[in-house]
Design an enzyme around this catalytic site. Structure first.
Site, PDB file in Angstrom:
ATOM      1  N   ASP B 449      -2.191   2.806 -17.168  1.00 22.59           N
ATOM      2  CA  ASP B 449      -2.229   3.490 -15.897  1.00 22.59           C
ATOM      3  C   ASP B 449      -3.705   3.648 -15.531  1.00 22.59           C
ATOM      4  O   ASP B 449      -4.572   3.477 -16.372  1.00 22.59           O
ATOM      5  CB  ASP B 449      -1.566   4.850 -16.093  1.00 22.59           C
ATOM      6  CG  ASP B 449      -1.587   5.677 -14.842  1.00 22.59           C
ATOM      7  OD1 ASP B 449      -1.432   5.092 -13.775  1.00 22.59           O
ATOM      8  OD2 ASP B 449      -1.766   6.890 -14.949  1.00 22.59           O
ATOM      9  N   LYS B 450      -3.984   3.952 -14.289  1.00 22.66           N
ATOM     10  CA  LYS B 450      -5.387   4.136 -13.938  1.00 22.66           C
ATOM     11  C   LYS B 450      -5.764   5.614 -13.895  1.00 22.66           C
ATOM     12  O   LYS B 450      -6.554   6.089 -14.703  1.00 22.66           O
ATOM     13  CB  LYS B 450      -5.703   3.494 -12.587  1.00 22.66           C
ATOM     14  CG  LYS B 450      -7.165   3.531 -12.262  1.00 22.66           C
ATOM     15  CD  LYS B 450      -7.434   3.214 -10.814  1.00 22.66           C
ATOM     16  CE  LYS B 450      -7.174   4.361  -9.886  1.00 22.66           C
ATOM     17  NZ  LYS B 450      -8.079   5.483  -9.976  1.00 22.66           N
ATOM     18  N   PHE B 591      -6.340  11.947   8.718  1.00 28.54           N
ATOM     19  CA  PHE B 591      -6.482  10.693   8.005  1.00 28.54           C
ATOM     20  C   PHE B 591      -5.124  10.035   7.824  1.00 28.54           C
ATOM     21  O   PHE B 591      -4.125  10.702   7.595  1.00 28.54           O
ATOM     22  CB  PHE B 591      -7.062  11.019   6.628  1.00 28.54           C
ATOM     23  CG  PHE B 591      -7.053   9.878   5.696  1.00 28.54           C
ATOM     24  CD1 PHE B 591      -8.091   8.961   5.738  1.00 28.54           C
ATOM     25  CD2 PHE B 591      -6.024   9.706   4.800  1.00 28.54           C
ATOM     26  CE1 PHE B 591      -8.085   7.905   4.867  1.00 28.54           C
ATOM     27  CE2 PHE B 591      -6.021   8.637   3.939  1.00 28.54           C
ATOM     28  CZ  PHE B 591      -7.064   7.741   3.968  1.00 28.54           C
ATOM     29  N   GLY B 728      -0.464   3.172  -9.178  1.00 26.54           N
ATOM     30  CA  GLY B 728       0.091   3.445  -7.866  1.00 26.54           C
ATOM     31  C   GLY B 728      -0.994   3.517  -6.811  1.00 26.54           C
ATOM     32  O   GLY B 728      -0.714   3.642  -5.629  1.00 26.54           O
ATOM     33  N   ASP B 729      -2.226   3.413  -7.236  1.00 29.93           N
ATOM     34  CA  ASP B 729      -3.349   3.528  -6.316  1.00 29.93           C
ATOM     35  C   ASP B 729      -3.456   2.335  -5.383  1.00 29.93           C
ATOM     36  O   ASP B 729      -2.815   1.323  -5.564  1.00 29.93           O
ATOM     37  CB  ASP B 729      -4.651   3.645  -7.106  1.00 29.93           C
ATOM     38  CG  ASP B 729      -5.109   5.078  -7.147  1.00 29.93           C
ATOM     39  OD1 ASP B 729      -4.437   5.914  -6.530  1.00 29.93           O
ATOM     40  OD2 ASP B 729      -6.130   5.347  -7.788  1.00 29.93           O
ATOM     41  N   ASP B 887      -0.564   8.830 -18.367  1.00 32.62           N
ATOM     42  CA  ASP B 887      -0.636  10.272 -18.546  1.00 32.62           C
ATOM     43  C   ASP B 887       0.336  11.039 -17.666  1.00 32.62           C
ATOM     44  O   ASP B 887       0.510  12.226 -17.842  1.00 32.62           O
ATOM     45  CB  ASP B 887      -2.043  10.763 -18.251  1.00 32.62           C
ATOM     46  CG  ASP B 887      -2.354  10.703 -16.766  1.00 32.62           C
ATOM     47  OD1 ASP B 887      -1.890   9.743 -16.130  1.00 32.62           O
ATOM     48  OD2 ASP B 887      -3.022  11.597 -16.248  1.00 32.62           O
ATOM     49  N   ASP B 891       4.406   7.360 -15.327  1.00 28.18           N
ATOM     50  CA  ASP B 891       4.237   6.355 -16.377  1.00 28.18           C
ATOM     51  C   ASP B 891       5.359   6.396 -17.401  1.00 28.18           C
ATOM     52  O   ASP B 891       5.395   5.579 -18.315  1.00 28.18           O
ATOM     53  CB  ASP B 891       2.910   6.576 -17.093  1.00 28.18           C
ATOM     54  CG  ASP B 891       1.756   6.595 -16.136  1.00 28.18           C
ATOM     55  OD1 ASP B 891       1.727   5.726 -15.255  1.00 28.18           O
ATOM     56  OD2 ASP B 891       0.893   7.486 -16.242  1.00 28.18           O
TER      57      ASP B 891
END
Lengths: 338, 1249
Positions: B449-450, B591, B728-729, B887, B891
């Site tokens: 994961d990131k 945004f 997911g980014d 984390d 995930d």
């Protein structure tokens, strides 16, 4: 921000064990160890081999087959008379002094004392003299457990098949037969005689056997094995004990007597001998062979060239391999790479 | 409730910006929701009444009416005619056994294991007298020990669960009973009860929030146990219940009927209606308090229990964890089967031998008469079973137990490892499963994961450029650049966040001097233009931001003296260098991911109207006024920032005249109320005002990587472990991180979705055109996808992934067609559509092949389900061992799917950790877990297994050789007791210790030479080859052990004339030889000799002699004459020098060839491990020196020329909430948004602004 001094409760212990840093010796099979190691092991083995071989060579062994298969054999006449009393005489010469103490063995071949069923057909409780097992022998003894509803004592196939040939040895001196005294004491293991096998504490011994029968192949009951000597009678009869210690392999010898007394204490002098055999034990039916063996012993025991030769061969191979390894090592000598 | 989803019907290509669709969407739901979605409901329009489908709404709960739930219609059949309410009680039960069921159930479970069953069968065989060759205790004793050890382990585990359950079930909670709140235990809570919860209470069940002490029926919860996110979420009760249900009396009269979905495991979804006083009210997840959460900041609240106990979402989620097995486990099982087959073959051979022997010899031997009339074939048949029993020790009974013990030990070592202990959070590493350790040494693919895994998810304001001048490098107040600076001291600013680090003193002095207009404007913008919410606690400001980037920027402004103080619906108050001023907010242009910018239009206290805008450089530059200054210099600075992989934003402003604003404002209002396509209309209006901007500068934020991430990745890459990042980014963010953690490098050619799709399509077309379609499965394309030399990388988004893998395409297409009312197009195979399942599979194989050709793969915008799919693709088609690390709750899927799941912990009660196999606090510990612990575990386990098989072959096959001389009568070559104790006492301890402690090289060298990891990936240390080597080694040793004594025993006699060639002496000699051989063999195999090993080897030999002399003693025979029959055998045999010489020779012949072969092998074909081991000393010295000389070098970050233009995380801001004015308080961070960098102060209640 003040809470800098946190309790580190979960911190693992910092010990050599938990951190897998136990002091250790990490040996390597390096050339410096292996090659000299092989050479020295080889040399030691060769040394042992020579010693064994030489010792083995010095041991005298005399084997006489008396099965009576060939017609020329004096025992031929007895070989087919199973069960009947038959005597035969084997004559032999000894050229030079057969150094004493001389051991007198009988040997059997193609005889499977190590057969599974046979080897467990024994009642150890009975043989310790436990009278409960006299009346009720262990099932393991089947089919030599009961004979017509009477318990067999000693029960089991091993006891039933006890070797019952007897021998007398004579030296022929000037045509006269001079009996060589045979010593039958202490031919069984000390532990067998003293602890493993015991007679029931009943006197006379015969009373203990009331209501029991002898094994079907036996000519006499267990309490009649040596009527002259009570310390050699019943279950602690030496011949019985020797027989009951079953052999590992189908060709075996068992100690019969020692020749340690009188004129023969230092050995059998050169001359003619005559062996008188009471031929009782049938072996031809299963292609067995019977023999007597005279042998003396050394520190390493009886004659056996196998071990000495094996040591010599392995020792030499070790030395040879060390040379091979040296050559290989020289050829592939590790370049200093990382 | 209406989730945004990709509407791919319009565009040909998937949208890179959006996650494909939600997880776990069943096809039914897809059907239903797609239809519902068709008329795009205009936002803001009144929600249409929720259509309730009877099938979905099977769950009925009536408030304050316990008997209602026991009505017959809510009964379900449990067993035959026994019925039970379908509503679970709130008591949970995680334990397996109770006092009565422990023994039967545990035995049942244990006998499910084939090995145990096998030994039970053997035991039964041994009781049959006709075939019994070994006494029953030879099997019973080891079996009892094995079962006992396992049972005790299970018992201890279960006791812990009992205790835990009891603790939880006995928690107290206030329940409304008989008209008043009474304290009650959790276990007594039932569906339909009204409960009263206080601050910091755990929520006992899934509860519908009715009312709370906070205005608007808000209730704050901490959901860490559910999803691992530590920021507070907020839940809101229905207005109607909040108004009418505040007091005990009102609550007691509450009699609503709730209809909702059946219990399920989806944490992100809840649909229901409440029927109260003949009115229907829709319910959704925002109204629900889920079990496992904790009430925070809310004094008290009331709720209605909807799901209790096992029906709650958390319990439904904690469902069965997949049972994972290691490759070695599988291999081991196959080998045990191989041994079974061997055993049967050997026994059959010997049985035939017995038949012939009996025919030839046995039947003639009068002394062998056994009184049974069996013919020789039947005897052979009995002998077969006899040999099955005798040779059963080839399948080692203690194997499984020993393996478990070793794995347990390895797990402990992982738990104990100080170098995987994270002191800052006081978290040690934790091996949560104890059965997978050696698999850690075989990992080929890591899926990471990131956010929170590679990165800390902390955004730091690092640098900025203001009016062409760049700040941020260590600098003194005078502007002199320094090599090593010290952080700025913020003591001059009362309201500064002390944790904020900044190196550039010149900027601070510049700000404080107030001379530079641009600088002031820069920070003023940062403090005004945002959607951050603020809480004031004990005089300290706590910011709540939609994205951590925003939080970082506002915090930066705060430290530089522009403190955002508070906001109302239409004002913003800031403290401008100790001068409080309030700005009227005219409009907030929020945004979103298309606009990539946000603006705010403010009316200054002096009446001026100004627009502040911040956004991605690409969008801003397009809208800059031609007279904007510093364009080039800022551009240059942006490039520099981008090179340092910082996330950048451009800031600009524009003055607006009142007239201009009025005109625009009218259009804006029109757009706001427009019924159709409001978003588009708004965007158009925003576009008009956001033009002709004047550039102030740009910010650069560092998405801080976790410590040591690039080093770890580099090291793992050297160990040939491929790392895929699944996140997911957004694509840009993911790519950016890819560069900063050196996963991507400049020399890589990056391929995106389009490219990949094209390549796959070409390959597929080729395949379709191939005439011999039948052979296509066998003939796998071997030519690589990337013909260009050089490294490749794949960056692919979730949308493309679905496109490429044909996931769910058919279904969606069908739906779309149905919706459009069109007939399906003619059935010609299109390139982008699969023809059949085979094609789909081939396509997937192609994709995996292609991805595996790449050095790095990054999948962004993927859903948790896709993450799991990717993992299983690799698992399936590459047959590789995979590891997932993550984390967060998103995930969990992939952690459960991968062969090994690693959860990053740190915060308590995280879901990823709960479903993981290994958990620790920092990504960098992964290298130690794999390269050190994994490698060691693998080597140890392999060594253990090789040796274990060897030792049992050597032990058992002696019977085989002996059978040739004992009439194939299943005679054993050792004493019974020796057979019983061999595996338990005489040979297991040294090998167990090797399995626990052995290391070929120490941990430092393991890390220094990642190449040492390669044998594990190839499974080179334990496979069928090694198994057969063990087998032949065992055969060889057993040959020696039998035939050397055979040669020595044949026709010889002892020293004292007694024949030593009796059966018992032979048994003692073979047994002693065996003990020496196996113990010395393990000594040879031990490469790490500690005193424990030494003790164990010598101890085993000593124990052997000790026990042998005891068993052979006179005393024990007197007590048990028929059990211990070898009286005197050992003492008699072992005093013969001749037999000792035999033993020495046998041991020598058994070991010397092994040493020789090993030496030659290591000399001629040395492995990496051998080389490292050989030069161990040298390397260790080198490393020590290195350590002394240098500090670890700071890693050289990417040298690329790439733009990281984009600093917002992907969630929308809070503009809607701010504008709506319903609650100017904190709103929950949308699910999935990472927790902000701004400190939480969850203990105190938030204050109203």
């Amino acid at each position: 921000m003040v809470k800098e001094v946190k309790e580190l409760v979960n911190r693992p212990d910092n010990t050599a064990y938990t951190q897998q840093r136990l002091p250790a010796w990490q040996p390597m099979l390096s050339a410096g160890i292996v090659i000299p190691g092989f050479v020295s092991i080889g040399l030691v083995f060769i040394g042992i081999g020579v010693a064994l071989f030489v010792t083995s060579q010095s041991i005298q062994v005399l084997e006489i087959d008396y099965t009576g298969v060939e017609q020329s054999s004096p025992c031929f006449k007895c070989s087919d008379q199973t069960g009947k009393k038959c005597d035969c005489v084997m004559n032999f010469d000894i050229d030079s002094l057969f150094k004493g103490p001389v051991f007198f063995y009988y040997g059997l071949s193609n005889y499977f004392q190590n057969q599974r069923k046979y080897s467990v057909s024994i009642d150890y409780n009975q043989l310790t003299g436990d009278l409960d097992y006299f009346t009720n022998p262990d099932d393991a003894c089947f089919p030599f457990q009961n004979d017509r509803n009477k318990p067999i004592v000693p029960c089991g196939a091993i006891a039933n098949s006890m070797f019952n040939d007897t021998f007398q040895l004579f030296q022929l001196v000037n045509g006269q037969k001079k009996e060589v005294p045979l010593d039958g004491k202490g031919i069984a293991w000390w532990t067998d005689y003293n602890t493993k096998y015991r007679n029931p504490s009943v006197t006379p011994l015969r009373n203990a056997f009331n209501g029991t029968v002898k094994p079907p192949s036996w000519p006499q009951a267990a309490y009649e094995l040596d009527t002259k000597d009570t310390s050699n009678n019943g279950f602690i009869n030496q011949d019985f004990l020797v027989w009951m210690r079953t052999a590992a392999l189908p060709d075996f010898r068992k100690l019969y007597r020692r020749i340690t007394e009188g004129d023969y204490a230092s050995g059998l002098p050169a001359g003619n001998y005559s062996l008188q055999i009471a031929y009782n034990y049938p072996v031809l039916s299963f292609d067995g062979r019977k023999k007597v063996v005279f042998s003396n012993v050394s520190w390493m025991g009886g004659k056996n060239e196998f071990l000495g030769i094996a040591y010599l061969v392995i020792g030499s191979l070790c030395v040879l391999m060390s040379i091979v390894m040296l050559i290989v090592y020289a050829k592939f000598k590790f370049p200093e790479e990382d | 409730m209406s989730r945004r989803r990709v509407n791919s019907s319009g565009s040909l290509h998937p949208d890179d910006e959006v996650m494909p669709y939600s997880d776990d969407e069943t096809d039914d739901e897809l059907d239903a929701s797609s239809e519902e979605e068709e008329p795009e409901a205009p936002p803001g329009a009144p929600q249409p009444p929720v259509e309730v489908k009877p099938s979905e709404m099977g769950w009925k709960v009536k408030a304050n009416d316990r008997p209602y739930h026991h009505l017959p219609e809510f009964q379900k059949k449990v067993f035959l005619c026994f019925k039970k309410s379908r509503y679970s009680g709130n008591a949970i039960k995680t334990y397996k056994y109770n006092v009565l069921t422990f023994i039967p159930l545990n035995l049942y479970e244990q006998f499910k294991r084939v090995a145990n069953l096998y030994f039970l069968a053997l035991l039964i065989l041994q009781i049959i007298p006709d075939i019994s060759t070994l006494p029953w205790y030879t099997t019973l004793i080891p079996l009892v020990v094995v079962l006992g050890v396992t049972a005790i382990k299970d018992l201890v585990d279960d006791l812990a669960r009992h205790k835990m359950d009891k603790e939880i079930n006995n928690r107290k909670c206030e329940v409304l009973l008989d008209g008043r709140f009474q304290e009650s235990k959790w276990r007594d809570i039932q569906v339909g009860d009204v409960v009263h919860l206080r601050k910091n209470d755990f929520i006992p069940a899934d509860i519908l929030l009715l009312s709370s002490s906070d205005p608007n029926s808000l209730c704050y919860v901490e959901t860490a146990e559910l999803d691992g996110e530590t920021n507070l979420k907020f839940k809101m009760g229905l207005r109607v219940t909040d108004e009418r249900l505040q007091h005990e009396r009102q609550l007691a009269e509450f009699n609503a009927l709730i209809e909702c979905e059946e219990p399920n495991n989806r944490l992100d979804k809840f649909v229901g209606t409440m029927l109260w006083d003949r009115e229907r009210y829709p319910l959704d997840l925002d109204n629900m308090l889920l079990r496992g959460c904790k009430i925070r900041n809310t004094e008290h609240c009331h709720g209605l229990v909807i799901f209790a106990g096992a029906d709650t979402k958390i319990m439904k989620n904690s469902g069965k964890t997949r049972f994972k097995r290691t490759k070695i486990d599988e291999l081991m099982n196959y080998m045990v089967y191989t041994i079974f087959v061997l055993l049967i073959l050997v026994a059959a051979g010997l049985a035939i031998g017995h038949t012939f022997w009996y025919e030839e010899i046995g039947s003639k031997a009068w002394y062998l008469f056994d009184g049974k009339n069996h013919n020789s074939s039947y005897r052979g048949f009995l002998s077969f079973w006899g040999y099955i029993i005798v040779l059963n020790t080839m399948v080692p009974i203690s194997l499984y137990v020993s393996v478990e013990v070793i794995r347990l030990g390895q797990s402990k070592f992982i738990n104990w490892d100080l170098q995987m202990y994270y002191a800052e959070k006081d978290t040690p590493a934790k091996a949560r499963t104890t059965t997978l350790n050696e698999q850690l040494g075989q990992i080929e693919y890591i899926f990471s994961d990131k956010t929170g895994t590679l990165t800390q998810n902390i955004m730091q304001f690092k640098k900025c450029t203001i009016a062409g001048r760049t700040y941020g490098d260590p600098t003194t107040a005078e502007g002199v650049t320094l090599d090593r600076g010290r952080p700025v001291d913020w003591s001059w600013n009362q309201q500064a966040d002390k944790k904020f680090d900044f190196m550039d003193h010149s900027l601070v002095s510049c700000v404080r001097s107030k001379k530079d207009k641009d600088v002031s404007e820069f920070f003023k913008l940062l403090s005004l233009c945002h959607t951050v919410m603020v809480d004031n606690k004990d005089g300290e400001l706590v910011y709540q931001a939609a994205s951590p980037d925003e939080g970082a920027l506002v915090t930066a402004a705060r430290n530089f003296g522009y403190v955002f103080l508070s906001r109302t619906q239409d004002t913003i108050t800031i403290n401008e260098m100790d001068q409080e001023s309030t700005y009227e907010m005219l409009a907030l242009l929020d945004f979103n991911s298309d606009r990539k910018r946000m603006s705010i239009i403010l009316k200054f206290p002096d009446g001026r109207i100004r627009l502040y805008c911040k956004g991605a450089d690409t969008v801003i530059y397009e809208r800059l006024s031609p007279d904007s200054r510093h364009k080039e210099t800022t551009q240059a600075a942006l490039d520099i920032f981008a090179n340092a992989t910082l996330r950048t934003l451009c800031l600009c402003y524009k003055d607006i005249s009142a007239a201009e604003y009025d005109a625009w404002s009218r259009k804006h209002k029109e757009a706001q109320v427009s019924m159709s396509e409001r978003d588009v209309a708004l965007d158009r209006v925003y576009e008009q005002i956001e033009s002709n901007l004047l550039l102030i500068g740009a910010t650069a934020i560092e998405d801080k990587l976790q410590d040591g991430v690039p080093e770890t990745i580099a090291k793992l890459a050297k160990a040939d472990i491929k790392i895929w990042v699944l996140t997911g980014d957004k694509k840009e963010t993911a790519e950016n991180i890819g560069y900063s953690c050196s996963l991507l490098t400049d020399d890589m050619a990056i391929h995106y979705g389009e490219d990949v799709n094209e390549k796959l399509r070409i390959r597929q077309t080729h395949r379709r055109n191939e005439p011999q379609s039948l052979n296509r499965r066998r003939k796998r394309p071997t030519e690589p996808f990337f013909n260009m030399p050089g490294k490749n990388a794949l960056v692919i988004t979730g949308g493309w992934l679905n496109e490429i893998l044909y996931e769910k395409k058919k279904k969606r297409r069908r739906l779309r067609l149905r919706r459009l009312g069109r007939r399906p197009p003619p059935a010609i195979p299109q390139d982008s559509q699969p023809m059949d399942d085979l094609e789909k599979e081939l396509r997937q194989i192609d994709f995996v092949d292609m991805a595996c050709e790449c050095e790095a793969v990054i999948c962004c915008r993927v859903t948790p389900k896709q993450k799991a799919n990717v993992v299983s693709l690799v698992k399936k088609y590459k047959k590789a061992v995979t590891l997932s690390i993550g984390d967060g709750a998103n995930d969990v899927n992939m952690i459960k799917t991968a062969d090994i799941g690693v959860g990053l912990s740190g915060q308590e009660g995280m879901q990823a950790v709960m479903s993981s196999d290994y958990a620790f606090a920092q990504f960098r510990f992964l290298q130690r877990l794999l390269l050190v612990h994994g490698r060691w575990s693998y080597i140890r386990m392999c060594k253990f297994l090789r040796y274990f098989f060897f030792k049992n072959f050597a032990f058992t096959l002696v019977h085989f050789w002996y059978s040739f001389f004992s009439g194939y009568s299943s005679q054993i070559a050792y004493e019974n007791w020796f057979i019983t104790l061999y595996n338990l006492c005489y040979s297991s301890l040294p090998v167990l210790l090797v399995g626990l402690l052995d290391q070929d090289v120490n941990d430092k060298l393991s890390l220094k030479f990642p190449k040492l990891y390669l044998p594990g990936q190839k499974g080179a240390l334990f496979n069928y080859r090694n198994f057969f080597i063990s087998l032949f080694h065992g055969i060889f040793v057993s040959l020696i052990i039998f035939f050397i004594p055979y040669g020595a025993f044949l026709q010889t006699m002892g020293q004292d004339g007694e024949a030593p060639s009796d059966y018992q002496s032979l048994a003692v000699v073979t047994a002693s030889t065996l003990i020496f051989t196996v113990n010395l063999q393990i000594s040879l195999d031990t490469s790490y000799w500690t005193f424990v090993n030494c003790f164990a080897v010598l101890g085993s030999i000593a124990i052997y002699f000790g026990i042998v002399f005891d068993i052979h003693s006179a005393g024990i025979h007197v007590i048990f004459p028929s059990v211990f029959t070898f009286t005197g055998a050992a003492s008699n045999a072992l005093r013969q020098p001749y037999l000792w010489l035999t033993i020495i020779l046998s041991v020598g012949i058994s070991l010397l060839p092994v040493i020789c072969i090993q030496f030659l092998h290591k000399t001629i074909w040395p492995s990496v491990g051998d080389k490292v081991h050989r030069n161990r000393k040298k390397y260790e010295m080198e490393m020590e020196e290195e350590e002394r000389k240098t500090k670890p070098p700071t890693f050289d970050r990417g040298r690329r020329s790439r733009r990281s233009a984009y600093a917002f995380s992907h969630s929308r801001g809070y503009a809607d909430l701010i504008a709506s004015g319903r609650s100017i308080r904190r709103r929950p961070t949308p699910v999935g948004a990472p927790p902000g960098s701004i400190r939480e102060a969850p203990q105190r209640e938030a204050e109203n602004i």
